[in-house]
Design an enzyme around this catalytic site. Structure first.
Site, PDB file in Angstrom:
ATOM      1  N   GLY A  15       4.632   1.100   0.146  1.00 45.94           N
ATOM      2  CA  GLY A  15       6.057   0.901  -0.205  1.00 45.94           C
ATOM      3  C   GLY A  15       6.248  -0.274  -1.243  1.00 45.94           C
ATOM      4  O   GLY A  15       5.327  -0.942  -1.590  1.00 45.94           O
ATOM      5  N   CYS A  47       0.794  -1.230   0.023  1.00 47.63           N
ATOM      6  CA  CYS A  47      -0.020  -0.041  -0.030  1.00 47.63           C
ATOM      7  C   CYS A  47       0.800   1.262  -0.076  1.00 47.63           C
ATOM      8  O   CYS A  47       0.635   2.378  -0.815  1.00 47.63           O
ATOM      9  CB  CYS A  47      -0.893   0.131   1.244  1.00 47.63           C
ATOM     10  SG  CYS A  47      -2.154  -1.325   1.256  1.00 47.63           S
ATOM     11  N   LYS A  63      12.924  -2.210   1.749  1.00 45.39           N
ATOM     12  CA  LYS A  63      11.384  -1.516   1.661  1.00 45.39           C
ATOM     13  C   LYS A  63      11.615   0.019   1.398  1.00 45.39           C
ATOM     14  O   LYS A  63      12.010   0.793   2.691  1.00 45.39           O
ATOM     15  CB  LYS A  63      10.435  -2.071   2.852  1.00 45.39           C
ATOM     16  CG  LYS A  63       8.938  -1.762   2.618  1.00 45.39           C
ATOM     17  CD  LYS A  63       8.200  -2.419   3.396  1.00 45.39           C
ATOM     18  CE  LYS A  63       6.516  -1.874   3.223  1.00 45.39           C
ATOM     19  NZ  LYS A  63       5.705  -2.793   4.208  1.00 45.39           N
ATOM     20  N   ASP A  83      -3.121  -8.966   9.933  1.00 42.38           N
ATOM     21  CA  ASP A  83      -3.059  -9.294   8.181  1.00 42.38           C
ATOM     22  C   ASP A  83      -2.235 -10.624   8.237  1.00 42.38           C
ATOM     23  O   ASP A  83      -1.366 -10.749   7.288  1.00 42.38           O
ATOM     24  CB  ASP A  83      -2.036  -8.202   7.602  1.00 42.38           C
ATOM     25  CG  ASP A  83      -2.413  -8.434   6.149  1.00 42.38           C
ATOM     26  OD1 ASP A  83      -3.232  -9.071   5.703  1.00 42.38           O
ATOM     27  OD2 ASP A  83      -1.392  -7.520   5.603  1.00 42.38           O
TER      28      ASP A  83
END
Length: 529
Positions: A128, A126, A148, A245
């Site tokens: 990176g 979302c 990242k 998640d």
């Protein structure tokens, strides 16, 4: 070099703003031994020792703060705006003013922009993108890493994305567990970059869905992954955090037998009501993985992570299939609550493990097991293993030869005669799955006697007491109810989904996590002699 008497203040000041490498030059070339001496240092002087203008501004602010008597804060703490605690001071090494740690040291650090180089793109999220890269240590050693980078808009990073990025950094800075991805440090450049441990084998989801000739993963290895995941979640819960998640796409393979939980962008502290985090507004969430209270109220807890653990189990044993792919996202909550439907049992999943998953999917969060309890339940539901004692070549049967290790997935006795009993299992040599005569296999714990019925220690009552459909039959839907593309399903704003309900923001109690850990033995990596 050793700090000279009377100049320790300078070394500490430079260390606080991650500029300790300039200590010898400032002390010997610019002759700065007291704070007042900086009044006579010009930008050109600092240019001459290789200090860039951004670093000069940091130095000027630190000197001003030092002279006013304010205690300087760690530079990472200042950048993160209070997300991260200040790091404790450590004794400087005797020979080098550079304090970048070795990767195995465990200390998180700031890393110079020039010390990392990015390579191939590994993935994107979302806020990176992740590249494979190399980190060059002060010693000259290079370490393979994952980098990242914050996705930057033409006018700079968006405030929400920047905050989410820094929140993820602050979370990872304080985590150390063998099955959580390790953060090496942060690069304060353009863009901001996280330098993380590289999991060279990619995500578990990519491995599960790899096309032929890649073989399927052994069932015992999947069980080991479940136990590693449960142990990591016990640790995360002990730190007062909820992941939000859990999915096979966020489990990375550090080695053939080791997974690491990754992607901490949605991790939040369990504040507010005891053991609960409630979303403050519509934000993307992994809809098909979420517990009912998360879909209805935006409420997350260790118990909602347990629900996601059950969905992740289902992914593992279904070959990486997408959960609820046959149901429009806005109907999933209705299927879970009103119809009391659950994901169907995958072919590779034993009844005991599926009963465990059903327990994770209890509607009442208080009825779900804790992660410490799940560690024990996984061990109890571990599929029995045995060895083939004769050739099996019958048409339609799982082919096996004497000595082949066999994992028992399911057994069913068609009569009282052992010779007519058939089982379902996996040949660990060929990794093929199928049915076979029970008389062809000897269980390891029966010491040579022919097997008659596999015994699972998991409680079948969970599955038998469960009400509702588990057949996963696709409901009839009009054209306008067709689900969106897979790439759009995983993270959907909670309140923007068609047919979604208004949030009530209730706060039922969560389920606390324990801390006991049990570790299984991987017969795939370490077979019996």
């Amino acid at each position: 070099m050793l700090p000279k008497a009377g100049s320790l203040w300078l070394l500490r000041l430079l260390r606080d703003i991650q500029l300790a490498q300039f200590y010898p030059s400032i002390l010997e070339e610019l002759n700065v031994t007291r704070p007042e001496h900086f009044d006579f240092v010009r930008p050109e002087d600092l240019d001459g020792i290789g200090m860039g203008r951004p670093a000069q501004r940091r130095l000027a602010e630190a000197v001003k703060r030092h002279r006013s008597g304010n205690k300087p804060k760690n530079w990472v703490y200042k950048i993160l705006g209070g997300f991260a605690p200040e790091q404790k001071e450590t004794t400087p090494p005797s020979d080098s003013p550079s304090f970048l740690p070795e990767p195995e040291g465990g200390l998180k650090c700031l890393i110079p922009d020039g010390a990392v180089s990015r390579g191939e793109l590994l993935g994107s999220g979302c806020f990176g993108v992740v590249h494979r890269g190399l980190w060059t240590l002060p010693s000259g050693q290079t370490v393979p890493v994952a980098i990242k980078s914050l996705r930057v808009a033409p006018k700079g990073p968006v405030g929400t994305e920047l905050r989410d990025f820094l929140r993820e950094v602050s979370v990872m800075m304080n985590l150390e567990h063998p099955h959580l991805l390790h953060l090496h440090g942060l690069v304060l450049g353009q863009p901001l970059q996280m330098v993380m441990e590289l999991a060279p084998l990619g995500s578990l989801h990519a491995r599960l869905t790899a096309p032929a000739p890649s073989p399927p993963l052994p069932v015992v290895l999947l069980c080991l992954f479940l136990q590693q995941l449960a142990g990591a979640m016990v640790y995360l819960g002990s730190r007062g955090l909820v992941h939000r998640d859990l999915a096979t796409r966020n489990l990375l393979l550090a080695s053939p037998c080791t997974i690491k939980v990754a992607d901490f962008g949605l991790v939040r502290p369990l504040g507010g009501a005891p053991g609960r985090y409630v979303m403050g507004g519509p934000r993307p969430i992994p809809y098909a993985w979420c517990a009912p209270e998360s879909l209805r109220q935006g409420a997350f807890s260790s118990a909602s992570d347990v629900w996601m653990f059950g969905v992740t189990l289902w992914e593992m044993f279904s070959g990486g299939k997408e959960p609820w792919a046959w149901v429009p996202p806005y109907l999933i909550l209705q299927r879970l609550e009103k119809d009391q439907a659950r994901l169907p049992r995958p072919p590779l999943c034993s009844r005991a493990l599926y009963a465990l998953a059903l327990h994770c999917w209890a509607l009442d969060p208080a009825d779900r097991p804790s992660f410490s309890c799940l560690e024990e339940l996984i061990q109890e539901a571990w599929p029995p293993e045995g060895h083939c004692v004769r050739d099996v070549m019958e048409p339609g049967a799982l082919r096996m030869e004497p000595g082949d290790p066999i994992t028992i997935i399911e057994g069913s006795a068609s009569s009282h005669s052992p010779s007519s009993t058939t089982w379902k299992g996996q040949n660990s040599r060929t990794l093929k799955v199928g049915s076979f005569p029970a008389s062809a296999v000897t269980l390891a714990d029966l010491k040579g006697s022919p097997a008659t019925c596999p015994v699972h220690k998991g409680s079948p009552a969970w599955g038998e007491q469960h009400r509702g459909s588990t057949d996963g039959v696709r409901p009839k839907a009009k054209l306008r109810e067709l689900p969106p593309a897979k790439s759009q399903r995983r993270n959907m704003p909670l309140q923007r989904i068609k047919g979604g309900t208004e949030c009530t923001w209730s706060h039922p109690p969560g389920v606390p996590s324990g801390t006991k850990s049990h570790w299984g033995r991987c017969s795939f990596c370490h077979p019996e002699p």
